[in-house]
Design a protein around this motif. Structure first.
Motif, PDB file in Angstrom:
ATOM      1  N   ASN A  30       0.852  -1.187   0.000  1.00 43.27           N
ATOM      2  CA  ASN A  30       0.000   0.000   0.000  1.00 43.27           C
ATOM      3  C   ASN A  30       0.893   1.244   0.000  1.00 43.27           C
ATOM      4  OD1 ASN A  30      -1.676   2.219   0.703  1.00 43.27           O
ATOM      5  ND2 ASN A  30      -3.238   0.755   1.346  1.00 43.27           N
ATOM      6  N   THR A  31       0.990   1.870  -1.148  1.00 41.73           N
ATOM      7  CA  THR A  31       1.866   3.030  -1.321  1.00 41.73           C
ATOM      8  C   THR A  31       1.157   4.331  -0.953  1.00 41.73           C
ATOM      9  OG1 THR A  31       1.196   2.951  -3.629  1.00 41.73           O
ATOM     10  CG2 THR A  31       3.348   1.995  -3.080  1.00 41.73           C
ATOM     11  N   LEU A  32      -0.012   4.226  -0.349  1.00 47.82           N
ATOM     12  CA  LEU A  32      -0.719   5.391   0.189  1.00 47.82           C
ATOM     13  C   LEU A  32      -0.475   5.494   1.683  1.00 47.82           C
ATOM     14  CD1 LEU A  32      -3.948   4.669  -1.830  1.00 47.82           C
ATOM     15  CD2 LEU A  32      -2.412   6.599  -2.236  1.00 47.82           C
ATOM     16  N   SER A  33      -0.535   4.326   2.343  1.00 45.98           N
ATOM     17  CA  SER A  33      -0.284   4.300   3.789  1.00 45.98           C
ATOM     18  C   SER A  33       1.145   3.842   4.083  1.00 45.98           C
ATOM     19  CB  SER A  33      -1.286   3.370   4.472  1.00 45.98           C
ATOM     20  OG  SER A  33      -1.129   2.045   3.989  1.00 45.98           O
TER      21      SER A  33
ATOM     22  N   SER B 221     -13.450  11.239  10.722  1.00 47.91           N
ATOM     23  CA  SER B 221     -12.962  10.111  11.514  1.00 47.91           C
ATOM     24  C   SER B 221     -12.837  10.520  12.970  1.00 47.91           C
ATOM     25  CB  SER B 221     -11.575   9.661  11.029  1.00 47.91           C
ATOM     26  OG  SER B 221     -11.661   9.077   9.766  1.00 47.91           O
ATOM     27  N   THR B 222     -13.330   9.666  13.820  1.00 49.12           N
ATOM     28  CA  THR B 222     -13.173   9.904  15.246  1.00 49.12           C
ATOM     29  C   THR B 222     -12.274   8.846  15.872  1.00 49.12           C
ATOM     30  OG1 THR B 222     -15.213   8.689  15.598  1.00 49.12           O
ATOM     31  CG2 THR B 222     -15.382  11.084  15.517  1.00 49.12           C
ATOM     32  N   GLU B 223     -12.130   7.718  15.180  1.00 58.52           N
ATOM     33  CA  GLU B 223     -11.299   6.641  15.719  1.00 58.52           C
ATOM     34  C   GLU B 223     -10.134   6.348  14.798  1.00 58.52           C
ATOM     35  OE1 GLU B 223     -13.599   3.218  16.607  1.00 58.52           O
ATOM     36  OE2 GLU B 223     -15.118   4.370  17.715  1.00 58.52           O
ATOM     37  N   LEU B 224      -9.038   5.959  15.392  1.00 60.13           N
ATOM     38  CA  LEU B 224      -7.822   5.724  14.633  1.00 60.13           C
ATOM     39  C   LEU B 224      -8.003   4.655  13.558  1.00 60.13           C
ATOM     40  CD1 LEU B 224      -4.272   6.029  15.644  1.00 60.13           C
ATOM     41  CD2 LEU B 224      -4.902   3.812  14.721  1.00 60.13           C
ATOM     42  N   GLU B 225      -8.638   3.555  13.889  1.00 60.67           N
ATOM     43  CA  GLU B 225      -8.764   2.474  12.901  1.00 60.67           C
ATOM     44  C   GLU B 225      -9.632   2.892  11.722  1.00 60.67           C
ATOM     45  OE1 GLU B 225      -6.878  -0.131  12.648  1.00 60.67           O
ATOM     46  OE2 GLU B 225      -5.867   0.486  14.490  1.00 60.67           O
ATOM     47  N   GLU B 226     -10.605   3.735  12.008  1.00 60.40           N
ATOM     48  CA  GLU B 226     -11.455   4.264  10.936  1.00 60.40           C
ATOM     49  C   GLU B 226     -10.605   5.129   9.998  1.00 60.40           C
ATOM     50  OE1 GLU B 226     -14.345   6.898  12.603  1.00 60.40           O
ATOM     51  OE2 GLU B 226     -15.083   7.586  10.651  1.00 60.40           O
ATOM     52  N   ALA B 227      -9.800   5.988  10.583  1.00 60.05           N
ATOM     53  CA  ALA B 227      -8.939   6.856   9.768  1.00 60.05           C
ATOM     54  C   ALA B 227      -7.903   6.037   9.007  1.00 60.05           C
ATOM     55  CB  ALA B 227      -8.256   7.887  10.658  1.00 60.05           C
ATOM     56  N   ARG B 228      -7.422   4.974   9.618  1.00 59.29           N
ATOM     57  CA  ARG B 228      -6.427   4.128   8.951  1.00 59.29           C
ATOM     58  C   ARG B 228      -7.018   3.503   7.678  1.00 59.29           C
ATOM     59  NH1 ARG B 228      -2.073   1.681  11.392  1.00 59.29           N
ATOM     60  NH2 ARG B 228      -3.060   1.419  13.416  1.00 59.29           N
ATOM     61  N   GLU B 229      -8.254   3.056   7.795  1.00 60.70           N
ATOM     62  CA  GLU B 229      -8.891   2.474   6.597  1.00 60.70           C
ATOM     63  C   GLU B 229      -9.022   3.514   5.491  1.00 60.70           C
ATOM     64  OE1 GLU B 229     -12.446   0.149   6.888  1.00 60.70           O
ATOM     65  OE2 GLU B 229     -11.861  -0.707   8.812  1.00 60.70           O
ATOM     66  N   LEU B 231      -7.137   6.201   5.053  1.00 62.00           N
ATOM     67  CA  LEU B 231      -5.779   6.438   4.538  1.00 62.00           C
ATOM     68  C   LEU B 231      -5.393   5.362   3.525  1.00 62.00           C
ATOM     69  CD1 LEU B 231      -2.962   7.881   4.823  1.00 62.00           C
ATOM     70  CD2 LEU B 231      -2.465   6.215   6.626  1.00 62.00           C
ATOM     71  N   ARG B 232      -5.616   4.122   3.892  1.00 61.30           N
ATOM     72  CA  ARG B 232      -5.259   3.007   3.004  1.00 61.30           C
ATOM     73  C   ARG B 232      -6.038   3.056   1.694  1.00 61.30           C
ATOM     74  NH1 ARG B 232      -5.141  -2.081   7.309  1.00 61.30           N
ATOM     75  NH2 ARG B 232      -3.044  -1.675   8.100  1.00 61.30           N
ATOM     76  N   ASN B 233      -7.232   3.587   1.752  1.00 62.95           N
ATOM     77  CA  ASN B 233      -8.062   3.662   0.548  1.00 62.95           C
ATOM     78  C   ASN B 233      -7.742   4.876  -0.315  1.00 62.95           C
ATOM     79  OD1 ASN B 233      -9.402   1.331   1.048  1.00 62.95           O
ATOM     80  ND2 ASN B 233     -11.438   2.236   1.161  1.00 62.95           N
ATOM     81  N   GLY B 234      -6.794   5.680   0.137  1.00 65.46           N
ATOM     82  CA  GLY B 234      -6.422   6.845  -0.666  1.00 65.46           C
ATOM     83  C   GLY B 234      -7.231   8.082  -0.360  1.00 65.46           C
ATOM     84  N   ILE B 235      -8.058   8.014   0.668  1.00 66.52           N
ATOM     85  CA  ILE B 235      -8.796   9.206   1.096  1.00 66.52           C
ATOM     86  C   ILE B 235      -7.902   9.991   2.054  1.00 66.52           C
ATOM     87  CG2 ILE B 235     -10.739   9.950   2.537  1.00 66.52           C
ATOM     88  CD1 ILE B 235     -12.453   7.923   1.220  1.00 66.52           C
ATOM     89  N   LYS B 236      -7.677  11.246   1.732  1.00 62.46           N
ATOM     90  CA  LYS B 236      -6.819  12.031   2.611  1.00 62.46           C
ATOM     91  C   LYS B 236      -7.534  12.299   3.933  1.00 62.46           C
ATOM     92  CE  LYS B 236      -3.773  13.863  -0.814  1.00 62.46           C
ATOM     93  NZ  LYS B 236      -3.461  14.969  -1.721  1.00 62.46           N
ATOM     94  N   VAL B 237      -6.777  12.173   4.995  1.00 62.03           N
ATOM     95  CA  VAL B 237      -7.362  12.308   6.324  1.00 62.03           C
ATOM     96  C   VAL B 237      -7.188  13.749   6.796  1.00 62.03           C
ATOM     97  CG1 VAL B 237      -7.298  11.521   8.706  1.00 62.03           C
ATOM     98  CG2 VAL B 237      -6.904   9.883   6.836  1.00 62.03           C
ATOM     99  N   PHE B 238      -8.296  14.451   6.889  1.00 62.54           N
ATOM    100  CA  PHE B 238      -8.300  15.800   7.425  1.00 62.54           C
ATOM    101  C   PHE B 238      -8.625  15.668   8.913  1.00 62.54           C
ATOM    102  CE2 PHE B 238      -9.310  18.545   3.399  1.00 62.54           C
ATOM    103  CZ  PHE B 238      -8.155  18.086   2.813  1.00 62.54           C
ATOM    104  N   ILE B 239      -7.642  15.936   9.734  1.00 61.59           N
ATOM    105  CA  ILE B 239      -7.837  15.785  11.181  1.00 61.59           C
ATOM    106  C   ILE B 239      -8.534  17.029  11.712  1.00 61.59           C
ATOM    107  CG2 ILE B 239      -6.680  15.574  13.405  1.00 61.59           C
ATOM    108  CD1 ILE B 239      -4.492  13.986  12.067  1.00 61.59           C
TER     109      ILE B 239
END
Lengths: 572, 572
Positions: A30-33, B221-229, B231-239
């Motif tokens: 996974n080159t995104l994460s 995202s409110t939870e880390l694992e949710e944000a991780r998914e 991120l992996r999917n290529g959605i940028k995480v705006f904290i």
């Protein structure tokens, strides 16, 4: 994506419909994460659905191998491979290359817009995405005759082509820095799209100016501190590993985890033999990892970073909604591809190309050696002055030295002096525009007899010929005229070896293996006539390039590159 | 940039002409190379010329302070600050904010395209770049009446505005995942430009579908694992660090040096008091650094990463050719701004705003409380059935619970029951479209007398009023009708306190200090009538939002959000 196609993809993604294929037991890069994730990847209709436990009509066991996004070359001149686009694809796809961003600068210098159109058309049905940046410097200078003079108005219509991304390397960096209107017009042509740079050795204030003009990438850094300045200025650093210029080792220490997303790998120029024997982007990744780079970062630099830079949002990563352009590597050391998928279809199986690739008609880009009738007199150089300016070749470098010498004369003309390793050289305008012939002398090619000639002569690609006598030079020039261009070695009035490059005088119609074999015979012939250089035709091809110091020969005559002006051959 | 302006900039950059200003002795935060560099920054004509030893007509000694790119908020609803754009700018620019990417979703729900145009116009001359994403969900659902129904055709003309970047958060994530045409039409509206997401708690296959549809960011995202998914999917995480939703602490452990460029900081909703007392993006950066994030990465997440995501290539970093939007921090711990430059001009000196900011006419977005004549009967709820469905407020949460109870009656109507903390509540359509009144009851506001009313009621922003008796509710509603909207507390037929929000019934015309003082008095008044909540009007404003579980009241009546349908008040 069409609406109905997207709606079907969404149905599969949310689990309501089965996927086409599930790739199981893979180590997913996974080159995104920037992680390696064990799991299954579902594909549907050529797209990646997602990683997860999906139902699918078929599945493939990856047996723990590494699934990576297909690799992307961020900057290449396909012409330098000597292979036409279909054969280029046959050569690089088995190495896991899924896309290249090419600058058809060479063919555009010969065939103008027809050349650009040919590269687009010839790459239309390949299992390789060939993206095109529009050549910004045709001709490269005003001191030579190219096959076309491409203005922004000539290039603009190409911007609507779905595979045209922006403006290719703006090599005229002094023109940019000095704010010359026609050069800035080329930058403006991009109108917000990517504009690639080319700023070898440019640093400090000149680099600030080049950056301020909106140039976004550069692949010419050879030294770390030079690349560091570019990085700091916001210019993305494209690390080049080509067949001649290899910058990876020098630049890699600049890459950190934080800044790595501002780096990509490119090859610029890579020859057929290396593409066939060693690899393409996978070879660069392999070398980078051997040099200590994290393999996931290396793969990201050879895929995601480049895709993101060019706005290729539908490829370059393993994520939902991206095209299923994938490569399966046995390990993350050798990066030997086992399988390659293109739009979800297997293109390479067990390392062998199985996708069918058809040749494409070269009509319109052949018969490009348009020179009038020549005779031995065409090569005569009237002796004026006491000495002549001579180009001295420096082995393994494209820069030359200017030296002065008196030469022997015959019938009032200067002639070659093999005793001092000085050959005659001519550059014959071959685009049918004015019939110019530039004449001069070159020291250091080692010729003891015969002649070498080439229609690959950067950047205008006129016919360049060096030889010890006019008869062999005439024979060599006529041989290239007859073959539609290429490389030739002549001695005693006979062709010893030749490589036909009928596509714009730059590319072969043959297979990579055949081209490699022909080049091997050609090099042998060059050694027979005394040339000790490893790559004599490479050396020859740069002797007409008037943007590289110090002394070059174009169809206009001698060019003092340091002074950026044409000069006389004779010195009184 | 105009050609002649660029040519002058190039002349300065290459050192042929002097710069306007040289900022010397700074620690330059380079968010492109992720370094701090000691040196001088030259400015000319509002742009950064470069770092180097430049001649300049003037110089400023930074005395070793940290020069950073001005900060960027990647996602904010300015309306939530209750401040009109000019006052919002006066409040955030002193904190070093140089740009915000706003979603004028609230005002668009009231005023439609006029609201979007107002936000663009009112922010035209500010020392703050207000970029706009086009609201994708007006109205948010079919179970309420908003002030407008914005179609892609209504929104498309805005795409040609230079500060409109794309399509704002697509909140109807089920619509996207299920592939509903009108929702996908909104995504398509972007036509290759950025499309922001909103997918609270969405994970797994639904997240894969949401990602596949082309959604590029998410700030929910409110939870880390949710944000991780994501991120992996290529959605940028705006904290998000807003006044109510604060996700920094939970999500920050996901950020690594490699992946940090896929993260940005946003505030989403931040209230006037917090903006004035604590800060804006600088406060988020401060908190992130306290939590252990590298300060250069933190600043990049609050500037460069966001600029790059939205294609804002002329800002967001200290590099040649970028606009001189800069903030000088005393240190990289407290991130207290000393000076702020906007386009090379000092906007903040010693922490004080010196740029002149003029108010902007609110013509066209006032007088938005368009309700007919009301009387006490308007609030009557005929008793049908044995019990009623009641909304129960959960303190500090925007979700509610559905409870059932029998209520006291008067003249055949159900009435509030203060003994059991059950107040009456109405939602009055206030856009002059149909005069709907939804009626219900709410438990947990603590009211012992009087009434509260608000024209801020997500997302349709109808007039919401809760009270113990019809007389006070009528008084409260009429007070808001008279003031053009806002917040009010009433008891004994008299207004105890009120905050006028005449701009679309959402924003004040007053200064931040005045608004904060008014709110303080309002909260005091709410406590006088028994409401113990810290933020009673925030609670009230979410009671009409039918996309948050479980039971809500709109102008259509009660909505069972879990079933996503309207339900009857009475239960037989």
């Amino acid at each position: 994506m069409e609406r109905s196609k997207l709606q079907k993809l969404l149905a599969v993604a949310r689990g309501d419909e089965p996927a086409d294929l599930l790739l199981i037991n893979g180590k997913i890069v996974n080159t995104l994460s920037y992680e390696i994730i064990e799991g299954s990847v579902a594909l549907f209709n050529g797209y990646i659905v997602g990683v997860g436990d999906y139902e699918a009509r078929a599945q493939v066991d990856l047996h723990g191998a590494y699934l990576s996004p297909a690799l992307i070359d961020g900057h290449i001149h396909i012409e330098s491979s000597l292979l036409a686009p279909p054969e280029f694809a046959r050569t690089v796809v088995p190495w896991g290359t899924g896309a290249v961003v090419c600058d058809p600068h060479e063919i555009a210098n010969v065939c103008g817009t027809r050349g650009i159109q040919y590269m687009l058309d010839a790459s239309e049905r390949l299992p390789l995405d060939v993206y095109v940046m529009l050549p910004s410097c045709v001709p490269a200078t005003h001191m030579e005759t190219a096959g076309a003079d491409l203005t922004p108005d000539d290039l603009r219509p190409f911007l609507s082509h779905p595979r045209v991304l922006g403006v290719a390397e703006v090599m005229n960096f002094p023109g940019v820095v000095l704010g010359i209107d026609p050069v800035l017009d080329k930058v403006d042509l991009a109108a917000g799209r990517p504009v690639d740079g080319h700023a070898p050795g440019v640093r400090g204030k000149w680099l600030n100016a080049y950056s301020a003009a909106g140039i976004q990438t550069d692949h010419e850094s050879t030294e770390l501190e030079e690349a560091r300045e570019k990085l700091r200025n916001g210019i993305k650093v494209f690390i080049r590993e080509g067949s001649t210029a290899r910058n990876l080792e020098a630049l890699l220490p600049l890459v950190t985890p934080e800044n790595c997303h501002r780096f990509s790998f490119v090859s610029d120029d890579r020859h057929a033999d290396e593409l066939q024997a060693i690899g393409h982007m996978n070879a660069t990744v392999r070398k980078a990892v051997k040099l200590g780079l994290d393999p996931v970062i290396a793969l990201a630099m050879a895929s995601t970073h480049t895709a993101e830079h060019y706005g290729l949002h539908d490829t370059g990563a393993i994520a939902p909604g991206r095209r299923a352009n994938l490569v399966l590597f046995e390990d993350l050391k050798e990066f030997k591809p086992l399988q390659v998928w293109r739009d979800g279809v297997v293109a390479v199986e067990n390392g062998k190309l199985i996708a069918s690739i058809e040749d494409y008609s070269t009509a319109g880009v052949t018969d490009t050696v348009r020179i009038g009738a020549l005779n031995e007199q065409s090569f005569a150089v009237a002796a004026t002055g006491d000495k002549v300016n001579i180009i001295e070749v420096i082995p393994d470098q494209i820069v030359t030295r200017r030296v002065e010498a008196a030469l022997p004369q015959e019938a009032g003309c200067w002639i070659a002096d093999t005793a001092r390793d000085i050959a005659k050289m001519v550059v014959i305008e071959r685009h049918g525009r004015n019939g110019n012939i530039g004449r001069g002398f070159v020291k250091g090619l080692g010729l003891t007899k015969g002649a070498l000639a080439s229609t690959v002569a950067h950047d205008s690609h006129n016919l360049i010929c060096a030889g010890t006598n006019d008869r062999d030079m005439l024979c060599a020039a006529n041989a290239l005229k007859a073959s539609g261009g290429g490389w030739v070695v002549v001695a005693g009035g006979k062709i010893l070896a030749q490589v036909a490059l009928p596509v714009a005088g730059l590319m072969s119609n043959d297979s990579a293996s055949s081209v490699i074999a022909q080049i091997s015979r050609l090099h042998q012939a060059a050694r027979q006539i005394g040339c000790p250089l490893d790559a004599p035709f490479m050396a020859l091809s740069f002797l007409a390039l008037p943007v590289i110091p110090s002394l070059k020969l174009t169809d206009h005559g001698l060019v003092d590159v340091d002074k950026f002006m044409e000069i006389e051959l004779g010195i009184s």
